[in-house]
Each structure stands twice: as structure tokens, then as C-alpha cells.
Motif scaffolding. Structure first.
Motif, mmCIF file in Angstrom:
data_model
loop_
_atom_site.group_PDB
_atom_site.id
_atom_site.type_symbol
_atom_site.label_atom_id
_atom_site.label_comp_id
_atom_site.label_asym_id
_atom_site.label_seq_id
_atom_site.Cartn_x
_atom_site.Cartn_y
_atom_site.Cartn_z
ATOM 1 N N GLY A 145 0.808 -1.215 0.000
ATOM 2 C CA GLY A 145 0.000 0.000 0.000
ATOM 3 C C GLY A 145 0.841 1.264 0.000
ATOM 4 O O GLY A 145 0.566 2.213 -0.751
ATOM 5 N N GLU A 146 1.887 1.298 0.829
ATOM 6 C CA GLU A 146 2.762 2.465 0.873
ATOM 7 C C GLU A 146 3.516 2.636 -0.435
ATOM 8 O O GLU A 146 3.713 3.754 -0.913
ATOM 9 C CB GLU A 146 3.755 2.333 2.039
ATOM 10 N N SER A 196 1.177 4.190 -2.890
ATOM 11 C CA SER A 196 0.991 5.622 -2.606
ATOM 12 C C SER A 196 2.178 6.440 -3.094
ATOM 13 O O SER A 196 2.009 7.518 -3.686
ATOM 14 C CB SER A 196 0.789 5.838 -1.100
ATOM 15 N N GLU A 197 3.388 5.948 -2.861
ATOM 16 C CA GLU A 197 4.579 6.653 -3.316
ATOM 17 C C GLU A 197 4.631 6.702 -4.842
ATOM 18 O O GLU A 197 5.062 7.705 -5.429
ATOM 19 C CB GLU A 197 5.832 5.991 -2.750
ATOM 20 N N ILE A 206 2.053 6.764 -6.821
ATOM 21 C CA ILE A 206 1.061 7.748 -7.250
ATOM 22 C C ILE A 206 1.615 9.153 -7.118
ATOM 23 O O ILE A 206 1.471 9.985 -8.024
ATOM 24 C CB ILE A 206 -0.232 7.588 -6.424
ATOM 25 N N GLN A 207 2.270 9.426 -5.984
ATOM 26 C CA GLN A 207 2.862 10.752 -5.795
ATOM 27 C C GLN A 207 3.951 11.030 -6.816
ATOM 28 O O GLN A 207 4.067 12.147 -7.338
ATOM 29 C CB GLN A 207 3.434 10.868 -4.370
ATOM 30 N N LYS A 232 -5.142 12.315 -5.491
ATOM 31 C CA LYS A 232 -5.678 12.184 -4.138
ATOM 32 C C LYS A 232 -6.810 11.160 -4.109
ATOM 33 O O LYS A 232 -6.900 10.348 -3.179
ATOM 34 C CB LYS A 232 -6.176 13.538 -3.636
ATOM 35 N N ALA A 273 -5.176 7.838 -4.491
ATOM 36 C CA ALA A 273 -4.451 7.504 -3.264
ATOM 37 C C ALA A 273 -5.408 7.149 -2.132
ATOM 38 O O ALA A 273 -5.142 6.236 -1.346
ATOM 39 C CB ALA A 273 -3.562 8.683 -2.851
ATOM 40 N N ASP A 274 -6.539 7.862 -2.043
ATOM 41 C CA ASP A 274 -7.530 7.546 -1.020
ATOM 42 C C ASP A 274 -8.092 6.140 -1.227
ATOM 43 O O ASP A 274 -8.300 5.389 -0.265
ATOM 44 C CB ASP A 274 -8.665 8.573 -1.043
ATOM 45 N N ALA A 311 -6.529 3.696 -2.762
ATOM 46 C CA ALA A 311 -5.453 2.763 -2.417
ATOM 47 C C ALA A 311 -5.310 2.638 -0.904
ATOM 48 O O ALA A 311 -5.072 1.542 -0.378
ATOM 49 C CB ALA A 311 -4.134 3.235 -3.040
ATOM 50 N N ARG A 312 -5.467 3.765 -0.197
ATOM 51 C CA ARG A 312 -5.351 3.746 1.262
ATOM 52 C C ARG A 312 -6.477 2.936 1.882
ATOM 53 O O ARG A 312 -6.243 2.148 2.819
ATOM 54 C CB ARG A 312 -5.387 5.179 1.787
ATOM 55 N N GLU A 359 -5.707 -0.608 1.362
ATOM 56 C CA GLU A 359 -4.626 -1.015 2.259
ATOM 57 C C GLU A 359 -5.161 -1.276 3.669
ATOM 58 O O GLU A 359 -4.815 -2.283 4.296
ATOM 59 C CB GLU A 359 -3.561 0.083 2.301
#
Length: 397
Positions: free
Chosen positions: A34-35, A38-39, A41-42, A262, A265-266, A268-269, A272
């Protein structure tokens, strides 16, 4: 004493710890994936451009129906020039005309995205020319047939040959290759960013697509903090230019990659958290296994407990002995689970080419959680052992 007691039944102890090991390893792997997502995506947002604001031709959602790109022909080059001159919070502006074309060189051919843009595209989308040159305003004014190739297109059409100076056919137009872009690799969604051809927007607009409007206008704000106000000013300017009355919907959409990122990422979060919650169930299963084995251990060692209490052991001492055994199993299982989880994360990144990242906080929480599982599920068996009647315990067969 806890170590010695557990060492008498090594296989049973190992099997009891297995639930905790699997639970901690699963949590670590889930968080790592998950992390990593997120990375990625950023990084993809950053890779899309510098403080980018994206203006798309088309309407908004109306009763669940989205008009989208191509449904309206609302954006023009005059709009792009107006934004560049009248919105001071915008530093660079490039028009964009999208299409997919068949490109041919010698006996090689390839279907690839073609973008009609201006030189400001290099800044807005953080693109650089590796070899050759980029076209300028003169080529745009004359709608010259020149192009700059992405690495994938160059490799497929020219194999190992030098593409600079060669002439390819883009759709029905001969086009001279004047430059080669730096490689950007895949995006977070798996799209090959090097599979592209860049041409002057006027050439694509007039000679290939035969249109007089734009698909998009891409802008770069002077800073990230200026983006919201810049979006507001662009919307007001375009509504005025397009003569849109108050209460009527826009005939354009203004987006910012961070807004899209965002939302992704949301999602994905949330996934996760969901997967980590499911994985943590294994920890509770492991805790139940610890409680079960400790209750069995209390039953098996009832006479031992009676002897200890008969010669002066307090209830607290007996309780701490059995609680220590539960904690030793959970902490040892947690430590092994951390190693397994970290190793699995590395293997996932290596073999599946999926980015992973394990924050220290996740490691600490997983380890402390495993210890808490031992205390929570070991407390009842320890209490039961401490409350045995010494006389009855000594009589136990």
C-alpha cells in the motif's frame, strides 16, 4: 523458566507461534504494498508536470451522463493565449491536440499517440530532449512537418539506427525527425510514457486532424499554492469568453493532477486498510491459539503449580510465569513475522516489479500489537493457573 517450559514442547510451541508469524508478516506485506502504491502515485503526479492545471474541452456530469472530450469544441488557441496573458498566476501554457496515428518508416510501422503541442510543453509536463532539438515558434507558425520521438517509437521504427534527420510518415503526412525525448518509463497506471510523438499543434490541427479547436490546454502555475486561485481565475475567464450565463454549466473541465491522485491515493489507502484489517485477523487467530495452548499447559502442569504454591510461590509469581510464556511466544512470533514480512516485501518488489515501502511506524505497531496479543490472550490462562487451590492441585492426577 518460560523459555525452558516452552522448550520442552518445541513443535507445539512453533505451531502455536505460526499464527502470530503469519499475521505479522501479512500485515507488513500489506502495508508495504500500500505504501509503495501511494509513493508511486505521488511520483506519477510529480512526473505529470510542474504545478500543472489541466483544462479539458467538454461538459460536466449531467444526470450521470458525462459529455467528455470531443463532445464540445469549446477550447481554442485564442483561449490558451488569453489564459497566458490574463492570468498572472499561470507561467506557461501549451495547447494539446490528441490523436492516435499509424507511423511508418521503411518496412517498420507502429500505432502510437501523437500530441500537437507548443514548446511550453517541455516545462509544463517536465519533459526533456535527449538528442537533437525541439521545434520552436517558427515551425509552429509555418505548420512544418517536424516531430520529436519518444524512445519506444524510435526503438520500434529505427531499431538501433539514428532517427535524427530521418523522415517518417505520420498518418498521411511525411515528417522529419528533429529530436529524441529522454526516457520517462511507465506511469503509475502502467502506461508507456515513451510511446509518443510530439509535433507542432498547428501541424496536427491543420494537416492531420483538420480541426480548428483544441482537445486540452495544459498550464503551469507559478507555485503549488497558487493553483486553487489560478483555477478560479481560469474558470471565470473562460466563462466570460464563452458567453456562459450565470447558472449554466461550464463547457470545459478544470482539473489538477493532485486532485486525481488524491482520489486514487484515497482508494489505495482504503484498500490497504481493508487488507491490513483482514491480515490482522490472523493475529487474533494466533492469539486464540496461544490461549488454547496455555490452557492445555495449565491442565498438564497442575501438580507442578500445586508444588510451587505449597513451597511458597505466590499467586502473582504463578501468574507471571504463565503470562511470560504467552508473551515469549507472541513476541518471538512477532519478531520472526517481521523478518518474514520484510523479506517477502523485498521479494515482491524484485520478482513482481511492484514498488514496496515499509515505514518504521508499521514495523513498530505490528511488533507491539503482537506483544499485546500475547498479554491479552495469555492473561486468562495465567489467572486460572494462579487461582488453583494448592491442595486440589497436588491431588490432581
Amino acid at each position: 523458566m518460560a523459555d525452558r517450559a516452552l522448550g520442552r514442547n518445541k513443535l507445539r510451541t512453533a505451531l502455536t507461534m505460526l499464527g502470530v508469524i503469519i499475521g505479522v508478516a501479512a500485515v507488513i506485506c500489506t502495508v508495504a504494498i500500500g505504501e509503495g502504491a501511494s509513493e508511486s502515485i505521488q511520483a506519477a503526479i510529480s512526473n505529470m508536470g510542474s504545478n500543472m492545471v489541466w483544462i479539458e474541452a467538454g461538459g460536466v456530469n449531467v444526470n450521470g451522463v458525462r459529455t467528455g472530450n470531443g463532445a464540445t469544441k469549446s477550447l481554442t488557441m485564442e483561449d490558451a493565449k488569453a489564459i497566458a496573458s490574463q492570468v498572472p498566476l499561470i507561467s506557461h501554457v501549451t495547447p494539446n491536440i490528441d490523436m492516435r496515428a499509424q507511423v511508418v518508416f521503411s518496412n517498420q510501422n507502429w500505432s502510437t499517440p501523437v500530441r500537437g503541442i507548443s514548446p511550453d510543453y517541455l516545462y509544463v509536463r517536465k519533459v526533456a530532449v535527449d538528442r537533437g532539438s525541439f521545434f520552436g515558434q517558427d515551425e509552429i507558425d509555418r505548420a512544418e512537418n517536424v516531430c520529436v520521438l519518444g524512445r519506444t517509437v524510435a526503438r520500434i521504427l529505427f531499431l538501433n539506427d539514428d532517427p535524427i534527420g530521418q523522415t517518417i510518415r505520420v498518418s498521411n503526412q511525411p515528417c522529419k525527425v528533429i529530436g529524441l525525448l529522454e526516457a520517462k518509463g511507465q506511469s503509475a497506471t502502467g502506461q508507456d510514457q515513451d510511446d509518443t510523438i510530439l509535433m507542432p499543434y498547428s501541424t496536427v490541427q491543420k494537416k492531420i486532424k483538420g480541426i480548428n479547436w483544441l482537445d486540452d490546454i495544459w498550464c503551469s502555475a507559478i507555485s503549488n499554492a497558487a493553483i486553487p486561485e489560478a483555477q478560479k481565475e481560469i474558470a471565470e475567464l473562460l466563462r466570460e469568453r464563452h458567453h456562459i450565463r450565470t447558472g449554466q454549466p461550464d463547457d470545459f473541465n478544470i482539473k489538477h493532477p493532485e486532485d486525481i491522485g488524491k482520489a486514487v491515493a484515497d482508494s489505495a489507502r482504503m484498500m490497504e486498510i481493508l487488507l491490513a484489517s483482514i491480515a490482522s485477523i490472523a493475529l487474533f487467530v494466533g492469539g486464540i491459539g496461544i490461549m488454547n495452548i496455555m490452557l492445555v499447559s495449565v491442565t498438564e502442569r497442575t501438580r507442578e503449580i500445586g508444588v510451587r504454591m505449597a513451597i511458597g510461590a505466590t499467586e502473582k509469581a504463578v501468574q507471571m510465569q504463565f503470562l511470560s510464556e504467552a508473551i515469549v511466544m507472541s513476541v518471538t512470533g512477532g519478531a520472526i513475522g517481521l523478518v518474514v514480512g520484510l523479506a517477502s516485501s523485498v521479494l515482491i518488489a524484485h520478482f513482481l516489479q511492484w514498488p514496496t515501502s515499509v515505514p518504521f511506524s508499521a514495523v513498530l505497531i505490528a511488533f507491539l500489537f503482537s506483544a499485546a496479543i500475547g498479554i491479552f490472550f495469555g492473561y486468562y490462562p495465567a489467572q486460572k493457573a494462579a487461582r488453583l487451590d494448592p491442595i486440589e492441585a497436588l491431588r490432581y492426577e
